[in-house]
Each structure stands twice: as C-alpha cells, then as structure tokens.
Design a protein around this motif. Structure first.
Motif, PDB file in Angstrom:
ATOM      1  N   ARG A 106       0.793  -1.226   0.000  1.00  0.00           N
ATOM      2  CA  ARG A 106       0.000   0.000   0.000  1.00  0.00           C
ATOM      3  C   ARG A 106       0.832   1.287   0.000  1.00  0.00           C
ATOM      4  N   ILE A 107       2.104   1.193   0.367  1.00  0.00           N
ATOM      5  CA  ILE A 107       2.906   2.412   0.495  1.00  0.00           C
ATOM      6  C   ILE A 107       4.094   2.410  -0.475  1.00  0.00           C
ATOM      7  N   VAL A 108       4.879   1.336  -0.446  1.00  0.00           N
ATOM      8  CA  VAL A 108       6.119   1.331  -1.229  1.00  0.00           C
ATOM      9  C   VAL A 108       5.840   1.152  -2.729  1.00  0.00           C
ATOM     10  N   LEU A 109       5.105   0.080  -3.071  1.00  0.00           N
ATOM     11  CA  LEU A 109       4.893  -0.202  -4.494  1.00  0.00           C
ATOM     12  C   LEU A 109       4.129   0.896  -5.234  1.00  0.00           C
ATOM     13  N   PRO A 110       3.050   1.501  -4.682  1.00  0.00           N
ATOM     14  CA  PRO A 110       2.394   2.593  -5.423  1.00  0.00           C
ATOM     15  C   PRO A 110       3.329   3.751  -5.751  1.00  0.00           C
ATOM     16  N   GLN A 111       4.256   4.059  -4.838  1.00  0.00           N
ATOM     17  CA  GLN A 111       5.210   5.128  -5.129  1.00  0.00           C
ATOM     18  C   GLN A 111       6.308   4.650  -6.087  1.00  0.00           C
ATOM     19  N   ALA A 112       6.693   3.389  -5.953  1.00  0.00           N
ATOM     20  CA  ALA A 112       7.727   2.848  -6.833  1.00  0.00           C
ATOM     21  C   ALA A 112       7.240   2.723  -8.271  1.00  0.00           C
ATOM     22  N   MET A 113       5.915   2.609  -8.463  1.00  0.00           N
ATOM     23  CA  MET A 113       5.380   2.437  -9.809  1.00  0.00           C
ATOM     24  C   MET A 113       5.742   3.599 -10.722  1.00  0.00           C
ATOM     25  N   ARG A 114       5.909   4.800 -10.163  1.00  0.00           N
ATOM     26  CA  ARG A 114       6.270   5.944 -10.998  1.00  0.00           C
ATOM     27  C   ARG A 114       7.638   5.749 -11.637  1.00  0.00           C
ATOM     28  N   SER A 115       8.527   5.049 -10.949  1.00  0.00           N
ATOM     29  CA  SER A 115       9.847   4.756 -11.519  1.00  0.00           C
ATOM     30  C   SER A 115       9.854   3.455 -12.310  1.00  0.00           C
ATOM     31  N   ILE A 116       8.978   2.527 -11.938  1.00  0.00           N
ATOM     32  CA  ILE A 116       8.969   1.218 -12.594  1.00  0.00           C
ATOM     33  C   ILE A 116       8.322   1.283 -13.968  1.00  0.00           C
ATOM     34  N   LEU A 117       7.216   2.034 -14.090  1.00  0.00           N
ATOM     35  CA  LEU A 117       6.394   1.963 -15.298  1.00  0.00           C
ATOM     36  C   LEU A 117       7.121   2.291 -16.600  1.00  0.00           C
ATOM     37  N   PRO A 118       7.886   3.395 -16.697  1.00  0.00           N
ATOM     38  CA  PRO A 118       8.529   3.670 -18.001  1.00  0.00           C
ATOM     39  C   PRO A 118       9.447   2.555 -18.459  1.00  0.00           C
ATOM     40  N   ASN A 119      10.284   2.039 -17.559  1.00  0.00           N
ATOM     41  CA  ASN A 119      11.185   0.950 -17.942  1.00  0.00           C
ATOM     42  C   ASN A 119      10.429  -0.349 -18.187  1.00  0.00           C
ATOM     43  N   ALA A 120       9.393  -0.594 -17.393  1.00  0.00           N
ATOM     44  CA  ALA A 120       8.606  -1.811 -17.593  1.00  0.00           C
ATOM     45  C   ALA A 120       7.900  -1.778 -18.944  1.00  0.00           C
ATOM     46  N   ALA A 121       7.367  -0.618 -19.311  1.00  0.00           N
ATOM     47  CA  ALA A 121       6.699  -0.501 -20.609  1.00  0.00           C
ATOM     48  C   ALA A 121       7.682  -0.743 -21.750  1.00  0.00           C
TER      49      ALA A 121
END
Length: 296
Positions: free
Chosen positions: A211-226
């Motif tokens: 609920r805390i770490v992953l939602p914030q980490a998604m902003r950094s994860i998404l561009p590279n994951a895409a």
C-alpha cells in the motif's frame, strides 16, 4: 533670528532637477537561421521518403492490402499477443519475487537472486528458447517426490513441454531477470522514511510494501517496464526458430510461397507499429494514474 533651509545649505526637494526619461527598450528577437535550414532539409527528406513510398511500384501496396487482414495473419497476431501477455505476466511475477530476494537481509537469498539475474541476462534468448525446446533430450521424465529419494508422480517432458509452452517458459524466465532489476530500482527510489514512518505506526511489513512502497515505486517502474513489454512484444519474432505460428513466422511462410517479400514484410511492420502504438497509449494512461499527487 530664524534660519531658513537656504541659510543652512539644505536644498528644496521640489527644486531638484528631474532625471531624463529612460529611452524605450527595443526588443530584438533571437534569430535562428540554421534551425530553419535544418527544418527545411528534414522536411525535404520526409517528403522524398513519402513520395517514394507512394510512387515506387516495388512496395506493391495492392499485395499489402490483400494480405493485411487475412485470417492467417490475424491468427498469427493473436499468437504474438498471447506470447507477449503470458511472457510479461509470468516474467514480472517472477521478477518481483527476485527483486525482493535481492533486497532481502539474507545473504543466501541475495546470492541466489543475483546468480539467476546474472545467468539469464548473460545467455542469449535464442539459446534459452532452444534449450527449453529440447528439454526432453536432457530429462525424459520429471518426477515429484522426496528430494534425492523416490518420486510419487512422473511427467513425460516430451508431452509436457511443447513448442508453445517452451516459448512461453523461455520468454518468461528471460524477462524475469530484467523485470527484477526494474522493480528493484523502483523500490530503491522510494525514500526509506516512508517505510520507517509506516513501521512506527505499526503497519505490517507486507501491507507497507503493498500500500505504500509499491504505489510510489510504480512511478519509476512503469517507463522501464513498458519498454521491456514493447521489446518483448517485438522480440517474440525470435520464436520463429521453433516453427511457432506467430506474426513473423507466418509472414515468412507466405512470402516463401508467393515470393512477395517486401509487401509481406510491410504487413508485419504495420502490425508491429499499430500494436506498439496501442501499448504506448495504455502506458500513458497508466503512468498518469500513478502520477496523481506528484505532478500537475
């Protein structure tokens, strides 16, 4: 006797000379002559390229239109999408586990995760695919039972790992190595104070991550994951070495029969461009969702 300001040498402010009016500022726009030269040269090249696409008979646009939506090609596109979906889902599921193993406090788990990532990033994808495709050569049967003891259930690897399952397995395990580093980088980008504050409130560790770490980490994860998902989508063409009927393989089969190489390659190119564009649009909206509260 009274003294006046003139007697003591004090000047009257009203009698002081007024300063001259400031000259109006002349705004001179910055000139960019070479920028316009570059724009003109680029425009000419683009027009020439478009003119060649339209007028050159070698592109055979009538053949392109005839094969673009045929049943064989559409089925091949569906197989490509299936490979991309399963490879991405399994790859990121394994990658998340590997990422948190690398972030673990256990040296053993960190070493195992590092070894996996090192091995699967070092071995070319085509070699991995051929290895899983020929798994039955090394292991005729796989059994489930007591480690180093008798087995209770046995499986025939020749029937268990076919062409499609070997392709999905190879793509997923290869993707997991890159997904693990992407997720790990995103988690490390989150300020440690977030977890410390959550721990001070008594929030369980798993809930902190979810609920805390992953939602914030998604902003950094998404561009590279895409980027990885799009690379995997285009990289599914490599499974053509296993004679799986994905898009590029079917295009090869068709132009091997009729000899129309260029228009059939353009059919594959157009499908790749269309689907990559659709994935990019989805990426935009997902990134905008997770950017709420952090950017205007």
């Amino acid at each position: 006797m009274s003294l006046t300001s003139a007697d003591v040498g004090v000047k009257d402010p009203a009698a002081a000379p007024t300063p001259p009016a400031a000259a109006p500022l002349v705004v001179v726009p910055v000139r960019h002559p070479w920028r316009w030269v570059a724009v003109a040269a680029t425009a000419v090249l683009l027009i020439q390229f478009a003119h060649g696409l339209i007028t050159n008979p070698g592109w055979e646009w009538d053949v392109f239109a005839a094969f673009f939506t045929t049943e064989t090609i559409v089925q091949a596109v569906w197989v490509t999408l299936q490979l991309t979906f399963y490879g991405t889902a399994l790859g990121f599921a394994i990658g998340i586990v590997l990422a948190f193993m690398r972030l673990s406090g256990s040296p053993f788990l960190r070493s195992v995760a590092f070894g996996y990532i090192w091995a699967f990033r070092s071995i070319p994808l085509i070699v991995q695919l051929l290895f899983w495709f020929n798994l039955a050569y090394l292991y005729e049967e796989l059994s489930i039972g007591i480690p180093f003891g008798p087995g209770f259930f046995s499986f025939d690897t020749a029937g268990l790992v076919g062409e499609m399952s070997a392709a999905v397995l190879g793509l997923a395990l290869h993707q997991a190595a890159y997904a693990a580093e992407i997720v790990r980088g995103g988690v490390l980008a989150v300020d440690e104070g977030q977890s410390e504050a959550a721990a001070s409130l008594g929030i369980p560790r798993l809930r902190q991550v979810r609920r805390i770490v992953l939602p914030q980490a998604m902003r950094s994860i998404l561009p590279n994951a895409a980027n990885e998902i799009i690379s995997l989508f285009k990289g599914t063409s490599i499974v053509s070495v296993m004679a799986i009927g994905e898009l590029f393989y079917q295009v090869q089969v068709v132009y091997g029969r009729n000899g129309r190489v260029v228009p059939l390659l353009m059919v594959a190119t157009a499908w790749y461009v269309l689907l990559t564009t659709a994935l990019s649009v989805v990426q935009h909206y997902v990134e905008r969702h997770y950017a709420k509260g952090s950017a205007r």
